[in-house]
Design a protein around this motif. Sequence first.
Motif, PDB file in Angstrom:
ATOM      1  N   VAL A  39       0.849  -1.198   0.000  1.00 13.99           N
ATOM      2  CA  VAL A  39       0.000   0.000   0.000  1.00 13.99           C
ATOM      3  C   VAL A  39       0.880   1.242   0.000  1.00 13.99           C
ATOM      4  N   LEU A  41       0.611   5.160   0.548  1.00 12.79           N
ATOM      5  CA  LEU A  41      -0.247   6.230   1.056  1.00 12.79           C
ATOM      6  C   LEU A  41       0.375   7.575   0.694  1.00 12.79           C
ATOM      7  N   HIS A 160      -8.247   7.924   8.063  1.00  8.07           N
ATOM      8  CA  HIS A 160      -8.440   7.272   6.770  1.00  8.07           C
ATOM      9  C   HIS A 160      -8.726   5.789   6.982  1.00  8.07           C
ATOM     10  N   LEU A 162      -8.811   2.143   5.617  1.00  9.03           N
ATOM     11  CA  LEU A 162      -8.120   1.378   4.578  1.00  9.03           C
ATOM     12  C   LEU A 162      -8.653  -0.054   4.598  1.00  9.03           C
ATOM     13  N   ASN A 176      -2.643   2.178  -4.472  1.00  3.39           N
ATOM     14  CA  ASN A 176      -2.333   3.547  -4.046  1.00  3.39           C
ATOM     15  C   ASN A 176      -3.557   4.160  -3.373  1.00  3.39           C
ATOM     16  N   ASN A 177      -3.334   4.832  -2.272  1.00  5.05           N
ATOM     17  CA  ASN A 177      -4.398   5.550  -1.575  1.00  5.05           C
ATOM     18  C   ASN A 177      -3.928   6.968  -1.277  1.00  5.05           C
ATOM     19  N   THR A 178      -4.848   7.909  -1.387  1.00  2.00           N
ATOM     20  CA  THR A 178      -4.546   9.298  -1.064  1.00  2.00           C
ATOM     21  C   THR A 178      -5.198   9.663   0.257  1.00  2.00           C
TER      22      THR A 178
END
Length: 332
Positions: A39, A41, A160, A162, A176-178
């Motif tokens: 992951v 971030l 956040h 997830l 991908n995470n924003t």
Amino acid sequence: MKNILYTVICLLLFGLITRCDSIHESPDENGINPTLVSVNLDYFFKDTDIGIHTHSKKSGLATPNFFNTHLLRYTVEIYTGNSASPLHRYVYTSEQLKNGEIVLNLNLQAAKYTVLTWVDYVDKTEKCDLHYDTNCLKNLRVKTPYNGNYHTKDAFAAKHVLDLTSYGNNFFTEINNTIELERALSSFMIVATDMKEYVDEKNSMAITNCLPEKVEFDYHPSLLVEYDISGENSCVFSDQESFNGDISDHTDESCVIAYDYVLMNEETSNIEVSFNIYDSNNEIINRVKNLKIPLKRNACTMVYLSCLIPKDGQGGIGIDDAFDDEIEIIIP
């Protein structure tokens, strides 16, 4: 009629920007586990404005550049379920502030997580807690003794979720995470607008070396001092917060009595303050009681008032507790 002008101004981004290295967690000392989810971030600042430290009316509040003496610190905690302790905790510092420049790389089991992030300033040499106790982001607290008149109290936070459960049967998955960071507080600045009248009055009395120099500042009845970024625990308020500070930015027309950054658990709120103003001879100039200040998250409330010359009928010192003056709130 006492004239008080409140100006709420969206805060203006400060600081020069450089690229920071990613943070990487190795999944296994003995090799890569193919079922772990990789992951990335990426951190972005939703609130891209920070105020400007000038105090001409309606000009805004500009924050100085601290990066010669301070670092921006990212504290990240990753939780599973309702755990009180984080599964992982990371602390990372940067000399600059820029969207997308911090990338946290994790290798996690296919489960559901809550990622809590707190971004604040630390001293460049010591890198320890400066204004906030960050030992646990579920019980983040303002440090004691309480400090005001510090722009380095500015801070950002994010929660956040997830959810990796859908990747349970996959191998070598990378996603991908924003994460959007929001300012966790509001700010205010109190500006005395009767400096010229004050100096003229003192000169007419042949009194010298009497510029406003010190302030004793009290919050009442309560101020938010502890909260949980995850929102699971109740906030804690204090009825006994105060600070002493230097009066600054003297001009022919005005001076800054005090300013502060206040934690916010709501979009808008109100605080009530009282303060004593002293001159360079440590003589009392005036006492202001029960001044109500409206606050808005990610905004600065500019308070302009005549407070250096005591008003008639108040025993020579003070401002009436009941403020019935015009209040103008401008949100660009």
